[in-house]
Write a protein that holds these residues in place. Structure first.
Motif, PDB file in Angstrom:
ATOM      1  N   VAL A 159      39.129  40.887  37.276  1.00  0.00           N
ATOM      2  CA  VAL A 159      39.281  39.668  38.245  1.00  0.00           C
ATOM      3  C   VAL A 159      39.575  40.289  39.840  1.00  0.00           C
ATOM      4  N   GLY A 160      40.320  41.323  39.886  1.00  0.00           N
ATOM      5  CA  GLY A 160      40.651  41.874  41.323  1.00  0.00           C
ATOM      6  C   GLY A 160      39.440  42.240  41.960  1.00  0.00           C
ATOM      7  N   SER A 161      38.623  43.049  41.256  1.00  0.00           N
ATOM      8  CA  SER A 161      37.468  43.602  42.002  1.00  0.00           C
ATOM      9  C   SER A 161      36.525  42.537  42.561  1.00  0.00           C
ATOM     10  N   LEU A 162      36.456  41.454  41.877  1.00  0.00           N
ATOM     11  CA  LEU A 162      35.569  40.379  42.278  1.00  0.00           C
ATOM     12  C   LEU A 162      36.200  39.623  43.174  1.00  0.00           C
ATOM     13  N   ALA A 163      37.683  39.483  43.282  1.00  0.00           N
ATOM     14  CA  ALA A 163      38.491  38.764  44.206  1.00  0.00           C
ATOM     15  C   ALA A 163      38.251  39.361  45.564  1.00  0.00           C
ATOM     16  N   GLY A 272      23.683  40.094  47.230  1.00  0.00           N
ATOM     17  CA  GLY A 272      24.081  41.385  47.338  1.00  0.00           C
ATOM     18  C   GLY A 272      25.762  41.208  48.052  1.00  0.00           C
ATOM     19  N   ARG A 273      26.605  40.125  47.933  1.00  0.00           N
ATOM     20  CA  ARG A 273      27.921  40.121  48.333  1.00  0.00           C
ATOM     21  C   ARG A 273      28.805  40.404  47.129  1.00  0.00           C
ATOM     22  N   LEU A 274      28.294  40.178  45.882  1.00  0.00           N
ATOM     23  CA  LEU A 274      29.163  40.551  44.649  1.00  0.00           C
ATOM     24  C   LEU A 274      28.640  41.180  43.534  1.00  0.00           C
ATOM     25  N   LYS A 275      29.142  42.241  43.256  1.00  0.00           N
ATOM     26  CA  LYS A 275      28.753  42.970  41.781  1.00  0.00           C
ATOM     27  C   LYS A 275      29.982  43.150  40.770  1.00  0.00           C
ATOM     28  N   VAL A 276      29.423  43.340  39.847  1.00  0.00           N
ATOM     29  CA  VAL A 276      30.245  43.506  38.703  1.00  0.00           C
ATOM     30  C   VAL A 276      30.577  44.858  38.209  1.00  0.00           C
ATOM     31  N   GLU A 277      31.528  45.410  38.161  1.00  0.00           N
ATOM     32  CA  GLU A 277      31.811  46.833  37.637  1.00  0.00           C
ATOM     33  C   GLU A 277      32.111  46.892  36.280  1.00  0.00           C
ATOM     34  N   VAL A 278      31.169  47.522  35.327  1.00  0.00           N
ATOM     35  CA  VAL A 278      31.388  47.383  33.785  1.00  0.00           C
ATOM     36  C   VAL A 278      31.916  48.852  33.608  1.00  0.00           C
ATOM     37  N   ALA A 279      33.284  48.526  32.999  1.00  0.00           N
ATOM     38  CA  ALA A 279      34.002  49.778  32.581  1.00  0.00           C
ATOM     39  C   ALA A 279      33.420  50.574  31.057  1.00  0.00           C
TER      40      ALA A 279
END
Length: 308
Positions: A159-163, A272-279
């Motif tokens: 959530v934090g990385s998206l916030a 391009g303002r929002l990317k999702v980090e996949v762990a």
């Protein structure tokens, strides 16, 4: 169809992989062939029985609320989507029973939006619940405005990385708390990192001597308790981690399905303002391992479950 289920409350060991009936399709529902889902802390908290007093469970339960997939069929009342459309969804109903850790899910249309074209299914699966939590907290609970300073606790998490990215897109300056190993990651998202632990308040004050305008807490505990003293005049506090924020004069955020908000997240991703980090990713049959990794609480970004 293949699915993950549990027949009683418990930890990851109660999860079973096997055959279950394909869901029936209601008039206002969309049958989605699931390509990926993601693990959220609420999944294993519900499964452990922690929310039994608040949410009814109908066993056997298929866990999971996030989905990225392809429309297979639509109900007779659906005009928004057609077979073949790629969609994302936060598929939460009023009771816990028919989740997204399965080959198919019958999703109410109010829970769906178009999948961002520039994200993989794995990335897109990490967006709905986490993205909506961040978006609704920042735009509604905290009403973040351009030029304000926002402090995000647990800024490197799902959530934090998206916030962080959403707050930057809103025109805010962002300070994010995280372990030092994630500071470069936060800088890449546009945040100014500070480390957890003793002296946190002093480190935040060094960056914002007059206090911050808003705090979004995603971890609870000491970070939440220290937050009111970090607010400037008129500052706002919200937490998606602990309802005790209410006693501190803040607001508690429990995310709601919202197709318009999901569409806004899709728009941010596509420009391009929002990317999702996949762990990490796990196949459906290894959902228990995915859940264990998420419960450790140290991953950067999202833990994803893929469906062949």
């Amino acid at each position: 169809m293949k699915a993950i289920t549990y027949r009683s409350y418990g930890g990851p060991d109660v999860l079973e992989y096997g055959e279950v009936p394909e869901p029936k399709l209601g008039a206002d529902q969309v049958l989605v062939r699931v390509r990926a889902s993601s693990v959220n802390p609420v999944d294993w908290k519900i499964q452990a029985g922690y929310l039994d007093s608040a949410m009814d469970a109908v066993f056997p339960v298929i866990p999971g609320w996030d989905v990225a997939g392809v429309v297979e069929r639509v109900g007779i009342g659906i005009t928004e989507f057609e077979p073949g459309y790629e969609v994302i969804g936060y598929v939460r109903e009023d009771m816990v029973s028919r989740g997204t850790f399965a080959e198919y899910v019958a999703a109410p249309v109010r829970t769906l939006a178009r999948k961002p074209r520039n994200l993989t299914f794995e990335q897109a699966a990490g967006l709905p619940l986490a993205g909506l939590t961040a978006y609704q907290a920042l735009t509604r609970a905290l009403d973040v405005q351009p030029g304000e300073t926002v402090l995000v606790h647990a800024a490197a998490g799902g959530v934090g990385s998206l916030a962080v990215q959403i707050a930057v897109a809103l025109g805010a300056r962002v300070i994010g708390t995280a372990g030092e190993q994630n500071h470069d990651f936060l800088r890449s998202l546009g945040a100014e990192p500070v480390r957890y632990g003793e002296g946190l308040a002093a480190r935040v004050r060094a960056l914002a001597p007059e206090g911050v305008d808003a705090v979004l807490d995603l971890i609870g505990g000491e970070a939440l308790q220290a937050s009111p003293a970090l607010l400037g005049p008129g500052g706002r506090l919200a937490s998606a981690a602990e309802p005790t924020v209410l006693g501190l004069g803040g607001r508690f955020v429990f995310v709601r399905p919202d197709a318009a908000d999901l569409a806004a997240l899709t728009d941010l991703a596509e420009i391009g303002r929002l990317k999702v980090e996949v762990a990490a990713t796990f196949p459906l049959r290894r959902a228990a391992d995915a859940q264990r990794l998420n419960a450790e609480g140290h991953t950067r970004g999202k833990v994803v479950v893929t469906v062949p």
